[in-house]
Design a protein around this motif. Structure first.
Motif, PDB file in Angstrom:
ATOM      1  N   ALA A 133       0.004   6.937  -7.832  1.00  0.00           N
ATOM      2  CA  ALA A 133      -1.184   7.845  -8.082  1.00  0.00           C
ATOM      3  C   ALA A 133      -0.555   9.244  -8.409  1.00  0.00           C
ATOM      4  N   ASP A 175       0.926  -1.454   0.041  1.00  0.00           N
ATOM      5  CA  ASP A 175      -0.083  -0.084  -0.143  1.00  0.00           C
ATOM      6  C   ASP A 175       0.899   1.182  -0.136  1.00  0.00           C
ATOM      7  N   TYR A 219      -7.255  12.533  -8.564  1.00  0.00           N
ATOM      8  CA  TYR A 219      -5.992  13.404  -8.044  1.00  0.00           C
ATOM      9  C   TYR A 219      -6.179  15.043  -8.297  1.00  0.00           C
ATOM     10  N   ARG A 257      -8.580  14.568  -4.408  1.00  0.00           N
ATOM     11  CA  ARG A 257      -8.978  13.414  -3.552  1.00  0.00           C
ATOM     12  C   ARG A 257      -7.811  12.429  -3.804  1.00  0.00           C
ATOM     13  N   LYS A 258      -6.617  12.585  -3.107  1.00  0.00           N
ATOM     14  CA  LYS A 258      -5.339  11.673  -3.452  1.00  0.00           C
ATOM     15  C   LYS A 258      -5.582  10.409  -2.848  1.00  0.00           C
ATOM     16  N   ASP A 259      -6.026  10.228  -1.807  1.00  0.00           N
ATOM     17  CA  ASP A 259      -6.215   8.771  -1.148  1.00  0.00           C
ATOM     18  C   ASP A 259      -7.099   7.965  -1.958  1.00  0.00           C
ATOM     19  N   GLU A 260      -8.180   8.609  -2.511  1.00  0.00           N
ATOM     20  CA  GLU A 260      -9.345   7.638  -3.465  1.00  0.00           C
ATOM     21  C   GLU A 260      -8.365   7.402  -4.531  1.00  0.00           C
ATOM     22  N   ARG A 302       1.298   2.601  -3.735  1.00  0.00           N
ATOM     23  CA  ARG A 302      -0.035   3.015  -4.507  1.00  0.00           C
ATOM     24  C   ARG A 302       0.187   4.663  -4.554  1.00  0.00           C
ATOM     25  N   PRO A 303       0.526   5.322  -3.396  1.00  0.00           N
ATOM     26  CA  PRO A 303       0.554   6.814  -3.619  1.00  0.00           C
ATOM     27  C   PRO A 303       1.217   7.506  -4.517  1.00  0.00           C
ATOM     28  N   GLN A 304       2.570   6.725  -4.574  1.00  0.00           N
ATOM     29  CA  GLN A 304       3.503   7.096  -5.549  1.00  0.00           C
ATOM     30  C   GLN A 304       3.068   7.076  -7.149  1.00  0.00           C
ATOM     31  N   ALA A 336      -5.085   6.961  -5.231  1.00  0.00           N
ATOM     32  CA  ALA A 336      -4.281   5.754  -4.732  1.00  0.00           C
ATOM     33  C   ALA A 336      -4.992   4.375  -4.719  1.00  0.00           C
ATOM     34  N   ALA A 337      -6.244   4.351  -4.097  1.00  0.00           N
ATOM     35  CA  ALA A 337      -7.009   3.200  -3.909  1.00  0.00           C
ATOM     36  C   ALA A 337      -7.499   2.503  -5.158  1.00  0.00           C
TER      37      ALA A 337
END
Length: 347
Positions: free
Chosen positions: A244, A237, A278, A282-285, A240-242, A287-288
């Motif tokens: 995204a 996990d 992004y 809504r960065k977390d969404e 994922r942020p990178q 990444a998901a």
């Protein structure tokens, strides 16, 4: 398979340098230093040259727009000199956000500029009098564009090598073709071994068809997030942020090279959704939404046996160097990772 690591550009650099010196003893082959809108990479590479003995050093990457071609050549020759011939010049076009937003120069003609920069660098390293007439660079500057006093000069010092290796960072079809034609090494991003051939195979073949045999076989340098162990599954996990950030946030709609790559990998809908989320904050969404298949394919995360299988897949796809991005963010963890990868690579 060579093993590299990217020097951190956050935190204390003296600590990072000491750690790389220790990793050199553990079998590290390569250390790269990034240059975006960070501290410059040159000062850090010079410092690393002084405190290491064997490990190769690479700029990862110098943007082609931020220095004149002659200064790029001088800098590479200087770093190769202080490292006793251990430097590779990593170059790339970066993107318009950084080039126009930070350096304040137009982001134009990246392919042509890259070709001319490499040509000029190699002319400087051969200690020829620098005369270049191209669509983007004319050296010396024509009289009607300056004082008229410019004259062809050659590098005063004799470089350690008259052919310093060049690595080009590239993911677009034409950029990859250029890398395969003129560079010693190519650095893609988010490399999926199973789909690399379908995405980049034609470009690589076209470039290699025009390649000078003196360049040798094209080396492929790939960065990989990595965590080795029986209980490391949750750290996927962290990847994922990178992904995204690049797919969603590195550029604008219609001008994001990493989003284009995700689409070419077959994730058309996901790439569109990641970017929309992004750019809406809504960065977390975002990444998901990154496909799990993509996360796993571009990473080395799992038990040692699984990582060994994935290393074999990268090697089968032509990769010659893996630049590790350890997800265990501790000196001890990074040391264990390099030691384990050294064993896997040697096998």
């Amino acid at each position: 398979m060579r093993i590299g690591i990217q020097a951190s550009y956050s935190g204390g650099f003296h600590q990072t340098a000491a750690e790389i010196r220790g990793l050199e003893s553990a079998g590290l082959d390569l250390a790269t230093v990034a240059e975006v809108y960070t501290f410059d990479a040159v000062s850090q590479l010079g410092y690393l040259a002084a405190v290491t003995e064997r490990v190769e050093l690479m700029s990862g990457i110098f943007p082609i727009y931020s220095r004149t071609p002659a200064l790029t050549a001088m800098t590479a020759a200087g770093l190769d000199f202080v490292s006793d011939g251990r430097f590779t010049l990593g170059l790339g076009a970066s993107g318009p956000q950084v080039i126009e937003g930070w350096h304040g120069v137009p982001y134009d003609a990246p392919l042509q500029r890259t070709r001319e920069v490499v040509e000029i660098c190699r002319q400087v390293w051969r200690r020829e009098r620098l005369v270049h007439e191209g669509p983007k660079y004319t050296v010396p500057l024509p009289a009607d564009q300056g004082t008229g006093l410019g004259k062809p000069l050659k590098l005063i010092n004799t470089p350690v090598r008259d052919r310093i290796p060049v690595m080009l960072a590239a993911i677009g079809p034409k950029n990859v073709e250029l890398a395969a034609e003129i560079a010693e090494a190519w650095e893609p991003i988010f490399f999926m071994p199973e789909r690399a051939g379908s995405v980049w195979g034609d470009s690589l073949a076209a470039g290699k068809a025009k390649r000078d045999p003196a360049l040798g076989e094209l080396q492929i340098v790939v960065g990989v997030p990595i965590a080795i162990g029986d209980d490391v599954e949750p750290v996927l996990d962290l990847v994922r942020p990178q992904l995204a950030l690049y797919i969603g946030g590195m550029g604008a709609r219609g001008r994001n090279f990493y989003n284009d790559l995700a689409r070419r990998y077959g994730y058309e809908d996901e790439a569109r959704t990641i970017q929309d989320l992004y750019l809406d904050g809504r960065k977390d969404e975002a990444a998901a939404v990154v496909p799990e298949e993509l996360v796993r394919a571009v990473s080395l995360v799992g038990p040692e046996s699984h990582v060994a299988e994935r290393v074999a897949a990268f090697r089968e796809a032509g990769v010659t160097t893996l630049v590790l991005q350890p997800l265990d963010d501790s000196p001890e963890g990074r040391l264990r990772t390099v030691e384990t990868m050294r064993k896997i690579a040697d096998r």
